[in-house]
Design a protein around this motif. Structure first.
Motif, mmCIF file in Angstrom:
data_model
loop_
_atom_site.group_PDB
_atom_site.id
_atom_site.type_symbol
_atom_site.label_atom_id
_atom_site.label_comp_id
_atom_site.label_asym_id
_atom_site.label_seq_id
_atom_site.Cartn_x
_atom_site.Cartn_y
_atom_site.Cartn_z
ATOM 1 N N TYR A 126 0.854 -1.201 0.000
ATOM 2 C CA TYR A 126 0.000 0.000 0.000
ATOM 3 C C TYR A 126 0.882 1.240 0.000
ATOM 4 O O TYR A 126 2.094 1.160 0.228
ATOM 5 C CB TYR A 126 -0.936 -0.008 1.218
ATOM 6 N N ILE A 127 0.256 2.374 -0.268
ATOM 7 C CA ILE A 127 0.950 3.665 -0.212
ATOM 8 C C ILE A 127 0.607 4.332 1.118
ATOM 9 O O ILE A 127 -0.577 4.536 1.407
ATOM 10 C CB ILE A 127 0.494 4.576 -1.381
ATOM 11 N N ILE A 148 8.387 -3.101 -8.345
ATOM 12 C CA ILE A 148 8.460 -4.457 -7.792
ATOM 13 C C ILE A 148 7.189 -4.821 -7.030
ATOM 14 O O ILE A 148 6.693 -5.941 -7.124
ATOM 15 C CB ILE A 148 9.708 -4.566 -6.885
ATOM 16 N N PHE A 149 6.619 -3.845 -6.293
ATOM 17 C CA PHE A 149 5.495 -4.153 -5.408
ATOM 18 C C PHE A 149 4.145 -3.778 -6.013
ATOM 19 O O PHE A 149 3.099 -4.101 -5.446
ATOM 20 C CB PHE A 149 5.703 -3.478 -4.050
ATOM 21 N N GLY A 150 4.146 -3.071 -7.142
ATOM 22 C CA GLY A 150 2.892 -2.811 -7.853
ATOM 23 C C GLY A 150 1.993 -1.762 -7.245
ATOM 24 O O GLY A 150 0.768 -1.831 -7.377
ATOM 25 N N PHE A 278 -7.011 -16.344 -8.879
ATOM 26 C CA PHE A 278 -5.980 -15.306 -8.763
ATOM 27 C C PHE A 278 -6.462 -14.151 -7.883
ATOM 28 O O PHE A 278 -7.653 -13.843 -7.859
ATOM 29 C CB PHE A 278 -5.618 -14.740 -10.144
ATOM 30 N N ASN A 279 -5.501 -13.513 -7.202
ATOM 31 C CA ASN A 279 -5.789 -12.318 -6.411
ATOM 32 C C ASN A 279 -4.777 -11.229 -6.724
ATOM 33 O O ASN A 279 -3.584 -11.522 -6.851
ATOM 34 C CB ASN A 279 -5.616 -12.624 -4.916
ATOM 35 N N ALA A 280 -5.237 -9.981 -6.776
ATOM 36 C CA ALA A 280 -4.297 -8.856 -6.878
ATOM 37 C C ALA A 280 -3.545 -8.744 -5.553
ATOM 38 O O ALA A 280 -4.108 -8.987 -4.495
ATOM 39 C CB ALA A 280 -5.053 -7.572 -7.178
ATOM 40 N N VAL A 281 -2.264 -8.381 -5.609
ATOM 41 C CA VAL A 281 -1.448 -8.259 -4.389
ATOM 42 C C VAL A 281 -1.799 -6.980 -3.621
ATOM 43 O O VAL A 281 -1.776 -6.953 -2.396
ATOM 44 C CB VAL A 281 0.060 -8.279 -4.754
ATOM 45 N N VAL A 282 -2.125 -5.933 -4.345
ATOM 46 C CA VAL A 282 -2.410 -4.632 -3.712
ATOM 47 C C VAL A 282 -3.914 -4.533 -3.466
ATOM 48 O O VAL A 282 -4.699 -4.493 -4.415
ATOM 49 C CB VAL A 282 -1.916 -3.475 -4.612
ATOM 50 N N PRO A 283 -4.321 -4.491 -2.183
ATOM 51 C CA PRO A 283 -5.757 -4.548 -1.911
ATOM 52 C C PRO A 283 -6.533 -3.288 -2.296
ATOM 53 O O PRO A 283 -7.636 -3.387 -2.816
ATOM 54 C CB PRO A 283 -5.831 -4.794 -0.392
#
Ligand SMILES: *Cc1c(COP(=O)(O)O)cnc(C)c1O
Length: 356
Positions: A126-127, A148-150, A278-283
């Motif tokens: 997250y940001i 790297i972390f999207g 599949f799941n997105a890494v960034v919620p």
């Protein structure tokens, strides 16, 4: 088989960039010589540099008082050049991942670093929000897109101190308000050119104030005075950058790129939110990068990861293995990636879901 290139960097370049550069490798500007074997002081190459600088200024609407530079050493050299040239004693950094950490490490050679916030507690998914930038720092530095972390920061931050951004992986993906910045830098190999050159946009007034001696090659002023030709520039990378810039202009400029990028990212994120495997890494959708889309197999399905990689390979999909620090997958959807490639990936995910 047609390849769909999702590599994070070096990464996909437009067909136009590759074709025009290939031609110039054999015959550059009618000289009968290769762009690799012509003096950088020739009028033909000077014209390339001049046009590349002019097009960056036009496409990004760079205001008066700024210089556009093409330098070597990649974005990683900028981690050191930025504080060397702009830090007197103290600077503030936002830590949003691996590249921010590397920038912080270099800045510490030149003074005190205040880390205003970090998302390390959740593996940078997250940001950070609501942090305060101290008013007594020489500048605030952030990484606009975390390759790297999207995650991505879409708004140019409002701060009361000079602003610096590493925009390596999202420059030219959306309009930016350059007037808010003292310095922007970007390695070319994500949205501009082959590796070997970094783009720097620096406010002229910001230079010469750090109060220290700076070795010639690491001093921005050297390259301002030398028009990015103090020493031999990476001619072929600059030539390729010019082709990409021309292509952006033909395509309708940076606003058109942004529209395409948002559409492309939405197709993939929508599928990640729908697909049971599949799941997105960034919620938080507000923090999800439009350039690097990270995803994993859903809980309990992790054992299918290698199968999906292999399956995607049979569809011509290349470069979706996630960075080793995140795992899973990463689809980099830079400007040059056609919507068709996203569709091929989404179709592969659907087909894989129906099989499992
Ligand atoms: C790729 C990347 C870098 C490193 O670039 P180099 O040109 O390899 O030094 C730095 N920052 C970000 C955000 C990147 O994506």
């Amino acid at each position: 088989m047609k390849k769909h290139n999702f590599y994070a960097g070096p990464s996909i370049l437009s067909e136009f960039t590759k074709e025009e550069t290939a031609k110039a490798v054999m015959d550059f500007a009618g000289t009968g010589l290769s762009v690799m074997e012509v003096s950088h002081r020739s009028k033909e190459f000077q014209a390339v540099m001049d046009e590349a600088v002019a097009l960056v200024k036009e496409l990004l609407e760079v205001p008066e008082g700024y210089e556009v530079l093409f330098l070597q050493g990649g974005a990683s050299m900028q981690f050191c050049m930025a504080p060397f040239n702009l830090m007197k004693k103290k600077a503030a950094y936002l830590n949003t991942g691996a590249w921010s950490k590397k920038a912080i490490k270099e800045a510490k050679f030149f003074g005190e670093v205040v880390e205003v916030a970090s998302s390390a507690d959740a593996n940078f998914n997250y940001i950070p929000k609501g942090y305060k930038v101290p008013s007594d720092v020489d500048y605030f530095h952030y990484t606009s897109n975390n390759t790297i972390f999207g995650t991505e920061i879409f708004e140019d931050p409002d701060v009361d101190v000079p602003l610096i951004a590493d925009m390596s992986s999202d420059i030219f993906s959306r309009p930016i308000d350059i007037s808010k910045y003292d310095l922007i830098y970007a390695g070319a190999q994500k949205n501009l050119a082959p590796a070997g050159v970094a783009l720097v946009i620096v406010k002229k007034d910001a230079l010469g104030k750090a109060g220290r001696e700076i070795p010639t090659m690491l001093n921005y002023q050297t390259h301002v005075d030398g028009g990015s030709m103090f020493n031999t520039p990476p001619c072929i990378a600059v030539y390729a950058a010019l082709q990409t810039l021309k292509w952006y202009k033909q395509r309708g400029g940076i606003a058109a790129m942004q529209k395409d990028n948002i559409e492309k990212a939405k197709i993939l994120y929508d599928e990640l939110d729908r697909n049971k495997l599949f799941n997105a890494v960034v919620p938080d959708p507000a923090d999800r990068s439009v350039m690097n889309i990270c995803f994993v197999m859903t809980e309990g399905k992790e054992n299918l990861q290698d199968d999906f990689l292999a399956f995607a390979g049979t569809k011509g999909i290349v470069g979706i293995k996630g960075h080793r620090s995140v795992g899973g997958f990463r689809a980099s959807t830079y400007n040059a990636l056609p919507k068709e490639s996203i569709q091929v990936l989404v179709d592969a995910m659907k087909e894989f879901e129906s099989k499992h």
